[in-house]
Design a protein around this motif. Sequence first.
Motif, PDB file in Angstrom:
ATOM      1  N   ASP A 159     -13.675  -7.626  21.450  1.00 27.80           N
ATOM      2  CA  ASP A 159     -12.927  -7.877  22.679  1.00 27.80           C
ATOM      3  C   ASP A 159     -12.045  -9.113  22.540  1.00 27.80           C
ATOM      4  O   ASP A 159     -11.014  -9.225  23.190  1.00 27.80           O
ATOM      5  N   TYR A 160     -12.475 -10.048  21.708  1.00 27.00           N
ATOM      6  CA  TYR A 160     -11.746 -11.301  21.482  1.00 27.00           C
ATOM      7  C   TYR A 160     -11.666 -11.522  19.973  1.00 27.00           C
ATOM      8  O   TYR A 160     -12.692 -11.605  19.301  1.00 27.00           O
ATOM      9  N   VAL A 161     -10.447 -11.598  19.442  1.00 21.55           N
ATOM     10  CA  VAL A 161     -10.242 -11.763  17.997  1.00 21.55           C
ATOM     11  C   VAL A 161      -9.363 -12.977  17.770  1.00 21.55           C
ATOM     12  O   VAL A 161      -8.262 -13.074  18.315  1.00 21.55           O
ATOM     13  N   GLY A 162      -9.844 -13.896  16.949  1.00 16.10           N
ATOM     14  CA  GLY A 162      -9.046 -15.066  16.619  1.00 16.10           C
ATOM     15  C   GLY A 162      -7.886 -14.730  15.709  1.00 16.10           C
ATOM     16  O   GLY A 162      -6.746 -15.116  15.948  1.00 16.10           O
ATOM     17  N   LYS A 163      -8.156 -13.968  14.638  1.00 17.89           N
ATOM     18  CA  LYS A 163      -7.118 -13.635  13.659  1.00 17.89           C
ATOM     19  C   LYS A 163      -7.450 -12.292  13.023  1.00 17.89           C
ATOM     20  O   LYS A 163      -8.560 -12.080  12.556  1.00 17.89           O
ATOM     21  N   ASN A 164      -6.490 -11.372  13.044  1.00 16.64           N
ATOM     22  CA  ASN A 164      -6.613 -10.117  12.306  1.00 16.64           C
ATOM     23  C   ASN A 164      -6.085 -10.355  10.901  1.00 16.64           C
ATOM     24  O   ASN A 164      -4.941 -10.794  10.740  1.00 16.64           O
ATOM     25  N   ILE A 165      -6.899 -10.066   9.898  1.00 16.27           N
ATOM     26  CA  ILE A 165      -6.496 -10.267   8.505  1.00 16.27           C
ATOM     27  C   ILE A 165      -6.635  -8.940   7.774  1.00 16.27           C
ATOM     28  O   ILE A 165      -7.753  -8.521   7.436  1.00 16.27           O
ATOM     29  N   PRO A 166      -5.526  -8.233   7.543  1.00 15.14           N
ATOM     30  CA  PRO A 166      -5.615  -6.986   6.775  1.00 15.14           C
ATOM     31  C   PRO A 166      -6.087  -7.300   5.354  1.00 15.14           C
ATOM     32  O   PRO A 166      -5.539  -8.192   4.702  1.00 15.14           O
ATOM     33  N   THR A 167      -7.107  -6.602   4.910  1.00 13.58           N
ATOM     34  CA  THR A 167      -7.658  -6.868   3.576  1.00 13.58           C
ATOM     35  C   THR A 167      -7.832  -5.564   2.815  1.00 13.58           C
ATOM     36  O   THR A 167      -7.892  -4.487   3.406  1.00 13.58           O
ATOM     37  N   ALA A 168      -7.961  -5.694   1.507  1.00 10.14           N
ATOM     38  CA  ALA A 168      -8.388  -4.575   0.670  1.00 10.14           C
ATOM     39  C   ALA A 168      -9.909  -4.623   0.618  1.00 10.14           C
ATOM     40  O   ALA A 168     -10.516  -5.683   0.816  1.00 10.14           O
ATOM     41  N   LEU A 169     -10.533  -3.484   0.366  1.00  8.17           N
ATOM     42  CA  LEU A 169     -11.996  -3.456   0.307  1.00  8.17           C
ATOM     43  C   LEU A 169     -12.547  -4.397  -0.759  1.00  8.17           C
ATOM     44  O   LEU A 169     -13.617  -4.957  -0.604  1.00  8.17           O
ATOM     45  N   ALA A 170     -11.807  -4.560  -1.864  1.00 10.51           N
ATOM     46  CA  ALA A 170     -12.280  -5.404  -2.958  1.00 10.51           C
ATOM     47  C   ALA A 170     -12.168  -6.897  -2.636  1.00 10.51           C
ATOM     48  O   ALA A 170     -12.751  -7.728  -3.320  1.00 10.51           O
ATOM     49  N   GLU A 171     -11.410  -7.241  -1.606  1.00 15.45           N
ATOM     50  CA  GLU A 171     -11.262  -8.642  -1.234  1.00 15.45           C
ATOM     51  C   GLU A 171     -12.424  -9.070  -0.340  1.00 15.45           C
ATOM     52  O   GLU A 171     -13.136  -8.241   0.212  1.00 15.45           O
ATOM     53  N   SER A 172     -12.600 -10.375  -0.232  1.00 13.35           N
ATOM     54  CA  SER A 172     -13.620 -10.884   0.681  1.00 13.35           C
ATOM     55  C   SER A 172     -13.044 -12.043   1.478  1.00 13.35           C
ATOM     56  O   SER A 172     -12.128 -12.728   1.033  1.00 13.35           O
ATOM     57  N   VAL A 173     -13.585 -12.217   2.674  1.00 19.48           N
ATOM     58  CA  VAL A 173     -13.166 -13.295   3.566  1.00 19.48           C
ATOM     59  C   VAL A 173     -14.331 -14.260   3.707  1.00 19.48           C
ATOM     60  O   VAL A 173     -15.460 -13.835   3.987  1.00 19.48           O
ATOM     61  N   LYS A 174     -14.080 -15.522   3.510  1.00 21.22           N
ATOM     62  CA  LYS A 174     -15.123 -16.549   3.612  1.00 21.22           C
ATOM     63  C   LYS A 174     -14.730 -17.547   4.685  1.00 21.22           C
ATOM     64  O   LYS A 174     -13.678 -18.181   4.613  1.00 21.22           O
ATOM     65  N   VAL A 175     -15.590 -17.665   5.701  1.00 16.62           N
ATOM     66  CA  VAL A 175     -15.404 -18.655   6.761  1.00 16.62           C
ATOM     67  C   VAL A 175     -16.324 -19.826   6.469  1.00 16.62           C
ATOM     68  O   VAL A 175     -17.515 -19.634   6.191  1.00 16.62           O
ATOM     69  N   THR A 176     -15.788 -21.024   6.507  1.00 13.44           N
ATOM     70  CA  THR A 176     -16.616 -22.223   6.422  1.00 13.44           C
ATOM     71  C   THR A 176     -16.384 -23.035   7.693  1.00 13.44           C
ATOM     72  O   THR A 176     -15.271 -23.094   8.207  1.00 13.44           O
ATOM     73  N   LEU A 177     -17.450 -23.626   8.188  1.00 17.69           N
ATOM     74  CA  LEU A 177     -17.381 -24.446   9.392  1.00 17.69           C
ATOM     75  C   LEU A 177     -17.999 -25.813   9.123  1.00 17.69           C
ATOM     76  O   LEU A 177     -18.921 -25.932   8.316  1.00 17.69           O
ATOM     77  N   ALA A 178     -17.489 -26.809   9.816  1.00 15.71           N
ATOM     78  CA  ALA A 178     -17.966 -28.178   9.605  1.00 15.71           C
ATOM     79  C   ALA A 178     -19.477 -28.275   9.817  1.00 15.71           C
ATOM     80  O   ALA A 178     -20.165 -29.001   9.092  1.00 15.71           O
ATOM     81  N   GLU A 179     -20.015 -27.546  10.782  1.00 15.32           N
ATOM     82  CA  GLU A 179     -21.445 -27.645  11.088  1.00 15.32           C
ATOM     83  C   GLU A 179     -22.330 -27.122   9.963  1.00 15.32           C
ATOM     84  O   GLU A 179     -23.463 -27.578   9.789  1.00 15.32           O
TER      85      GLU A 179
END
Length: 195
Positions: A159-179
């Motif tokens: 319902d709420y999306v910060g960023k849509n990032i089109p990716t290939a299946l072989a790619e990966s997305v890594k989120v890092t947070l300060a906490e």
Amino acid sequence: MAYPPAARSSPPRQPSVKVILTSADVQRVVDRIAHQILEKTQGAADTVLLGVPTRGAPLARRLAARINAFEGISVPVGVLDITLYRDDLRRNATRAVGPTQLPPGGIDGMRVILVDDVLFSGRTVRAALDALGDLGRPASVQLAVLVDRGHRQLPIRADYVGKNIPTALAESVKVTLAETDDVDEVRLYAEGAHS
């Protein structure tokens, strides 16, 4: 007798890593999601934020803090551990069960917004919905994610999306947070790149 020149080997290919969101971008995205929640929920009335560990929990706390900063509204925050509800427990290594912490008022009759860092196949969200069903009966359930990378395997959308990032299946997305990781950043790793 002349020998042919030795074939030169090309240098090893460097894995491709691209920074999608910087620390400042992450803050702007969290602010935007907080504003969207306020708009869609008529000021976050009867709303609870439940973060899915690991990075969904600090994101839920950040969203609550920003909502409070914008409107002076205190939104209850909790943590929903989904470990025992995952459908890959038999295939993956054993995972430690984390605590589930519901707000003091519980979730019955409330609008629950599940918060996670990346939406991919939809299986984590399905596990969260199963876990939620064992804890109470919310009036409705919504989903907020920092990143939607596509490739859904289940009919689930945020319902709420910060960023849509089109990716290939072989790619990966890594989120890092300060906490959890000392820095706010979202990176896209190409095939073969290790985070």
